[in-house]
Design a protein around this motif. Structure first.
Motif, mmCIF file in Angstrom:
data_model
loop_
_atom_site.group_PDB
_atom_site.id
_atom_site.type_symbol
_atom_site.label_atom_id
_atom_site.label_comp_id
_atom_site.label_asym_id
_atom_site.label_seq_id
_atom_site.Cartn_x
_atom_site.Cartn_y
_atom_site.Cartn_z
ATOM 1 N N TYR A 1 7.619 5.299 -6.545
ATOM 2 C CA TYR A 1 6.302 4.652 -6.682
ATOM 3 C C TYR A 1 5.831 3.844 -7.784
ATOM 4 N N ARG A 2 6.266 4.671 -8.972
ATOM 5 C CA ARG A 2 6.170 4.100 -10.163
ATOM 6 C C ARG A 2 6.753 2.908 -10.478
ATOM 7 N N HIS B 1 0.843 -1.220 -0.007
ATOM 8 C CA HIS B 1 0.123 0.091 0.006
ATOM 9 C C HIS B 1 0.849 1.233 -0.038
ATOM 10 N N ARG B 2 0.907 1.938 -0.941
ATOM 11 C CA ARG B 2 1.391 3.315 -1.227
ATOM 12 C C ARG B 2 3.002 3.121 -0.899
ATOM 13 N N ALA B 3 3.437 2.129 -1.345
ATOM 14 C CA ALA B 3 4.965 1.600 -1.137
ATOM 15 C C ALA B 3 5.875 2.271 -2.407
ATOM 16 N N ASN B 4 6.798 2.872 -1.830
ATOM 17 C CA ASN B 4 7.780 3.161 -3.205
ATOM 18 C C ASN B 4 9.033 2.348 -3.082
ATOM 19 N N LEU B 5 9.769 2.124 -4.097
ATOM 20 C CA LEU B 5 10.848 1.245 -4.094
ATOM 21 C C LEU B 5 11.971 1.982 -3.477
ATOM 22 N N ASP B 6 12.389 1.303 -2.401
ATOM 23 C CA ASP B 6 13.797 1.776 -1.662
ATOM 24 C C ASP B 6 14.504 0.672 -1.413
ATOM 25 N N ALA B 7 15.569 0.623 -0.480
ATOM 26 C CA ALA B 7 16.491 -0.650 -0.141
ATOM 27 C C ALA B 7 15.361 -1.404 0.691
ATOM 28 N N HIS B 8 14.462 -1.216 1.421
ATOM 29 C CA HIS B 8 13.888 -2.108 2.390
ATOM 30 C C HIS B 8 12.876 -2.889 1.695
ATOM 31 N N THR B 9 11.986 -1.913 0.722
ATOM 32 C CA THR B 9 11.009 -2.373 -0.006
ATOM 33 C C THR B 9 11.494 -3.463 -1.079
ATOM 34 N N ASP C 1 -4.285 7.423 -4.460
ATOM 35 C CA ASP C 1 -3.612 8.619 -4.673
ATOM 36 C C ASP C 1 -2.795 8.724 -5.891
ATOM 37 N N LEU C 2 -2.392 9.818 -6.488
ATOM 38 C CA LEU C 2 -1.959 9.843 -7.645
ATOM 39 C C LEU C 2 -0.136 9.891 -7.405
ATOM 40 N N LEU C 3 0.286 9.202 -6.508
ATOM 41 C CA LEU C 3 1.796 9.365 -5.938
ATOM 42 C C LEU C 3 2.673 8.882 -7.196
ATOM 43 N N PHE C 4 2.183 8.013 -8.342
ATOM 44 C CA PHE C 4 3.058 7.588 -9.137
ATOM 45 C C PHE C 4 3.263 8.401 -10.422
ATOM 46 N N SER C 5 2.448 9.473 -10.464
ATOM 47 C CA SER C 5 2.655 10.458 -11.596
ATOM 48 C C SER C 5 3.539 11.581 -11.507
ATOM 49 N N GLU C 6 4.167 11.927 -12.428
ATOM 50 C CA GLU C 6 5.248 12.971 -12.353
ATOM 51 C C GLU C 6 4.292 14.284 -11.990
ATOM 52 N N ASP C 7 3.087 14.339 -12.163
ATOM 53 C CA ASP C 7 2.314 15.447 -11.811
ATOM 54 C C ASP C 7 2.446 15.503 -10.300
ATOM 55 N N ALA C 8 2.665 14.399 -9.460
ATOM 56 C CA ALA C 8 2.614 14.457 -8.185
ATOM 57 C C ALA C 8 3.907 15.130 -7.332
ATOM 58 N N ASN C 9 5.011 15.414 -8.258
ATOM 59 C CA ASN C 9 6.116 15.793 -7.866
ATOM 60 C C ASN C 9 6.096 17.060 -6.782
#
Length: 148
Positions: free
Chosen positions: A112-113, A55-63, A83-91
């Motif tokens: 996120y993408r 859920h709403r996880a972004n790719l980092d070392a832990h994930t 939520d639109l977290l994965f879109s460049e619009d969200a930056n």
């Protein structure tokens, strides 16, 4: 060991997005015979036999480690967001939310993408998000927010 584990980027609260996208679906599934567990991906070890919902996880070392574990165990991986977290619009929103300055146009949504792309299935809460997510993933499904 549980069948389905919901792992959120944020700690689980009794309200808001973690309630709607993690706790309520887990309770619904548990009411239909599935063994479920909900937790924060940074505070909970994966102990699951069938599926992990990120859920709403972004790719980092832990994930990356949790995702690798899931794939090594042959688990179905699901990316979930309302939520639109994965879109460049969200930056711009993400830079204010995370406290990071976005002066050099850093793509904060990239993690996120990337996480979404790695998962087997993507779940979103609205038709608008579904259309946007389909630009990045071939299997996007709609699961609206709602009370169980």
């Amino acid at each position: 060991m549980v069948d389905i584990q919901f792992l959120s980027k944020t700690r689980i609260l009794g309200y808001g997005t973690t309630q709607m996208r993690c706790v309520q679906p887990a309770e619904y599934l548990a009411g239909n015979g599935w063994r479920t567990r909900v937790g924060c991906i940074y505070r909970t070890l994966p102990r699951v036999s069938k599926m992990i919902v990120f859920h709403r996880a972004n790719l980092d070392a832990h994930t990356k480690k949790v995702f690798s574990y899931a794939k090594a165990k042959g688990l179905v991986t699901v990316y979930d967001t309302d939520d639109l977290l994965f879109s460049e619009d969200a930056n711009e929103h993400l830079s204010s939310f995370t406290g990071q300055k976005n002066h050099n146009r850093t793509d904060l949504s990239k993690g996120y993408r990337e996480m979404m792309r790695k998962c087997d299935v993507v779940l979103v809460s609205t038709n608008y998000l579904k259309k946007r997510a389909e630009q990045f993933h071939p299997d996007v499904r709609l699961v609206k927010n709602g009370l169980a």
